[in-house]
Design a protein around this motif. Structure first.
Motif, PDB file in Angstrom:
ATOM      1  N   LYS A  10       0.827  -1.202   0.000  1.00  0.00           N
ATOM      2  CA  LYS A  10       0.000   0.000   0.000  1.00  0.00           C
ATOM      3  C   LYS A  10       0.863   1.255   0.000  1.00  0.00           C
ATOM      4  CE  LYS A  10      -3.866  -2.268   2.101  1.00  0.00           C
ATOM      5  NZ  LYS A  10      -4.737  -2.412   3.237  1.00  0.00           N
ATOM      6  N   LEU A  11       0.463   2.214  -0.794  1.00  0.00           N
ATOM      7  CA  LEU A  11       1.143   3.502  -0.879  1.00  0.00           C
ATOM      8  C   LEU A  11       0.509   4.440   0.140  1.00  0.00           C
ATOM      9  CD1 LEU A  11       3.183   5.268  -2.402  1.00  0.00           C
ATOM     10  CD2 LEU A  11       1.335   5.893  -3.943  1.00  0.00           C
ATOM     11  N   LYS A  12       1.304   4.822   1.155  1.00  0.00           N
ATOM     12  CA  LYS A  12       0.755   5.651   2.226  1.00  0.00           C
ATOM     13  C   LYS A  12       1.604   6.877   2.538  1.00  0.00           C
ATOM     14  CE  LYS A  12      -1.766   2.065   4.596  1.00  0.00           C
ATOM     15  NZ  LYS A  12      -2.066   1.458   5.877  1.00  0.00           N
ATOM     16  N   ARG A  13       2.857   6.891   2.126  1.00  0.00           N
ATOM     17  CA  ARG A  13       3.748   8.001   2.481  1.00  0.00           C
ATOM     18  C   ARG A  13       3.374   9.259   1.712  1.00  0.00           C
ATOM     19  NH1 ARG A  13       9.606   6.017   1.817  1.00  0.00           N
ATOM     20  NH2 ARG A  13       9.971   8.204   2.302  1.00  0.00           N
ATOM     21  N   LYS A  14       3.162  10.348   2.455  1.00  0.00           N
ATOM     22  CA  LYS A  14       2.691  11.594   1.875  1.00  0.00           C
ATOM     23  C   LYS A  14       3.671  12.142   0.837  1.00  0.00           C
ATOM     24  CE  LYS A  14       0.887  16.080   3.187  1.00  0.00           C
ATOM     25  NZ  LYS A  14       0.558  16.990   4.275  1.00  0.00           N
ATOM     26  N   LYS A  15       4.972  12.061   1.114  1.00  0.00           N
ATOM     27  CA  LYS A  15       5.966  12.573   0.172  1.00  0.00           C
ATOM     28  C   LYS A  15       5.935  11.811  -1.148  1.00  0.00           C
ATOM     29  CE  LYS A  15       9.310  14.622   3.272  1.00  0.00           C
ATOM     30  NZ  LYS A  15      10.718  14.681   3.680  1.00  0.00           N
ATOM     31  N   ASN A  42      10.661   0.868  -0.657  1.00  0.00           N
ATOM     32  CA  ASN A  42      11.064  -0.235   0.215  1.00  0.00           C
ATOM     33  C   ASN A  42       9.999  -1.317   0.348  1.00  0.00           C
ATOM     34  OD1 ASN A  42       9.280   1.262   1.645  1.00  0.00           O
ATOM     35  ND2 ASN A  42      10.582   1.622   3.419  1.00  0.00           N
ATOM     36  N   GLY A  43       9.043  -1.352  -0.564  1.00  0.00           N
ATOM     37  CA  GLY A  43       8.009  -2.381  -0.537  1.00  0.00           C
ATOM     38  C   GLY A  43       8.535  -3.710  -1.043  1.00  0.00           C
ATOM     39  N   LYS A  44       7.811  -4.771  -0.745  1.00  0.00           N
ATOM     40  CA  LYS A  44       8.238  -6.111  -1.148  1.00  0.00           C
ATOM     41  C   LYS A  44       7.891  -6.411  -2.605  1.00  0.00           C
ATOM     42  CE  LYS A  44       8.128  -8.204   3.393  1.00  0.00           C
ATOM     43  NZ  LYS A  44       7.547  -9.240   4.250  1.00  0.00           N
ATOM     44  N   THR A  45       6.902  -5.737  -3.160  1.00  0.00           N
ATOM     45  CA  THR A  45       6.507  -5.973  -4.543  1.00  0.00           C
ATOM     46  C   THR A  45       6.993  -4.820  -5.423  1.00  0.00           C
ATOM     47  OG1 THR A  45       4.399  -4.853  -4.217  1.00  0.00           O
ATOM     48  CG2 THR A  45       4.440  -7.224  -3.836  1.00  0.00           C
ATOM     49  N   PRO A  46       7.073  -5.026  -6.730  1.00  0.00           N
ATOM     50  CA  PRO A  46       7.555  -3.967  -7.609  1.00  0.00           C
ATOM     51  C   PRO A  46       6.590  -2.787  -7.751  1.00  0.00           C
ATOM     52  CG  PRO A  46       7.410  -6.065  -8.795  1.00  0.00           C
ATOM     53  CD  PRO A  46       6.914  -6.300  -7.423  1.00  0.00           C
ATOM     54  N   LEU A  47       5.347  -2.933  -7.303  1.00  0.00           N
ATOM     55  CA  LEU A  47       4.369  -1.851  -7.426  1.00  0.00           C
ATOM     56  C   LEU A  47       3.728  -1.582  -6.074  1.00  0.00           C
ATOM     57  CD1 LEU A  47       2.666   0.057  -9.230  1.00  0.00           C
ATOM     58  CD2 LEU A  47       1.098  -1.836  -9.569  1.00  0.00           C
ATOM     59  N   MET A  48       3.890  -0.356  -5.585  1.00  0.00           N
ATOM     60  CA  MET A  48       3.147   0.088  -4.398  1.00  0.00           C
ATOM     61  C   MET A  48       1.960   0.891  -4.900  1.00  0.00           C
ATOM     62  SD  MET A  48       5.998   1.185  -1.607  1.00  0.00           S
ATOM     63  CE  MET A  48       4.777   1.509  -0.361  1.00  0.00           C
ATOM     64  N   LEU A  49       0.772   0.576  -4.404  1.00  0.00           N
ATOM     65  CA  LEU A  49      -0.451   1.136  -4.963  1.00  0.00           C
ATOM     66  C   LEU A  49      -1.342   1.723  -3.880  1.00  0.00           C
ATOM     67  CD1 LEU A  49      -2.089   0.907  -7.834  1.00  0.00           C
ATOM     68  CD2 LEU A  49      -3.482  -0.614  -6.461  1.00  0.00           C
ATOM     69  N   GLY A  50      -1.969   2.840  -4.195  1.00  0.00           N
ATOM     70  CA  GLY A  50      -2.981   3.445  -3.345  1.00  0.00           C
ATOM     71  C   GLY A  50      -4.285   3.548  -4.119  1.00  0.00           C
ATOM     72  N   GLU A  87       9.976  -4.691 -14.731  1.00  0.00           N
ATOM     73  CA  GLU A  87      11.352  -4.933 -14.320  1.00  0.00           C
ATOM     74  C   GLU A  87      11.796  -3.949 -13.241  1.00  0.00           C
ATOM     75  OE1 GLU A  87      11.474  -4.258 -18.074  1.00  0.00           O
ATOM     76  OE2 GLU A  87      10.853  -6.309 -18.453  1.00  0.00           O
ATOM     77  N   ALA A  88      11.255  -2.750 -13.256  1.00  0.00           N
ATOM     78  CA  ALA A  88      11.662  -1.703 -12.321  1.00  0.00           C
ATOM     79  C   ALA A  88      10.542  -1.469 -11.301  1.00  0.00           C
ATOM     80  CB  ALA A  88      11.946  -0.414 -13.076  1.00  0.00           C
ATOM     81  N   PRO A  89      10.888  -0.918 -10.140  1.00  0.00           N
ATOM     82  CA  PRO A  89       9.846  -0.609  -9.145  1.00  0.00           C
ATOM     83  C   PRO A  89       9.064   0.653  -9.518  1.00  0.00           C
ATOM     84  CG  PRO A  89      11.997  -0.069  -8.278  1.00  0.00           C
ATOM     85  CD  PRO A  89      12.228  -0.708  -9.601  1.00  0.00           C
ATOM     86  N   TYR A  90       7.770   0.621  -9.264  1.00  0.00           N
ATOM     87  CA  TYR A  90       6.877   1.744  -9.541  1.00  0.00           C
ATOM     88  C   TYR A  90       6.018   2.023  -8.320  1.00  0.00           C
ATOM     89  CZ  TYR A  90       7.789   1.748 -14.567  1.00  0.00           C
ATOM     90  OH  TYR A  90       8.378   1.852 -15.795  1.00  0.00           O
TER      91      TYR A  90
END
Length: 157
Positions: A10-15, A42-50, A87-90
Motif C-alpha cells: 500500500k502507498l501511504k507516504r505523503k511525500k 522499500n516495498g516487497k513488490t515492484p508496485l506500491m499502490l494506493g 522490471e523496475a519498481p513503480y
C-alpha cells in the motif's frame, strides 16, 4: 504469487504521493485513472499502490468506502497482470473518477484495460528512453516573454 494486497504493497507516504502527482504519468479507462511513477521504494513488490475516490464526485462516505473496497478487490485479483512484465519498481494510485458506483464486473474489466495500457506505456517509455539524444535542445522562457533555445545542461541568462 499470493493474491493479497497487504501493508507492504500500500502507498501511504505523503511525500511519495505528492511526488507521484507532480511527476507521474497516467492511463485512463473510465471510471478509473491510474497515475504511476518509476520510483525506488522499500516495498516487497515492484508496485506500491494506493486507491482514492474523490469526495467531490461521490459525496457519501459509505459509497466512497464501498467503491474503494471494490477497486482494491479487483486489483488484488488482477494484480498479476500489472506485475508480470515489470522490471523496475513503480508507485501508483488508482483514482475512481465516476459520479456513481459501478458494479464489480465493470471495475474488473477496467482494471484489466488499465493494466494493459500501463504495460504498453512503460514498454514505450523504456524504448524511448534508450533512443533519446543526451544533448537535445529545449525551448525555455526568458525575461520579457522572449523565447531562446538553450542546451538542457546550461542555465538561462
Amino acid at each position: 504469487m499470493k493474491l493479497t494486497y497487504g501493508k507492504q504493497e500500500k502507498l501511504k507516504r505523503k511525500k511519495l504521493i505528492e511526488q507521484l502527482f507532480v511527476e507521474g504519468s497516467s492511463v485512463f479507462s473510465f471510471p478509473l485513472r491510474f497515475v504511476y511513477l518509476k520510483k525506488e521504494h522499500n516495498g516487497k513488490t515492484p508496485l506500491m499502490l494506493g486507491v482514492s475516490v474523490a469526495k467531490r464526485n461521490v459525496h457519501k462516505a459509505v459509497h466512497r468506502n464501498r467503491i474503494k473496497r471494490v477497486v482494491r478487490e479487483a486489483y488484488r485479483l488482477e494484480k498479476q497482470l500489472f506485475l508480470d512484465s515489470m522490471e523496475a519498481p513503480y508507485i501508483g494510485m488508482l483514482l475512481y473518477q465516476g459520479k456513481q458506483s459501478s458494479d464489480q464486473a465493470l471495475v474488473h474489466s477496467k482494471i484489466k484495460a488499465i493494466a494493459a495500457k500501463f504495460l504498453d506505456k512503460i514498454k514505450e517509455d523504456s524504448t524511448n528512453a534508450s533512443l533519446k539524444e543526451p544533448n537535445k535542445k529545449h525551448w525555455c522562457k526568458v525575461q520579457n516573454t522572449e523565447h531562446v533555445r538553450v542546451h538542457k545542461n546550461l542555465q538561462a541568462p
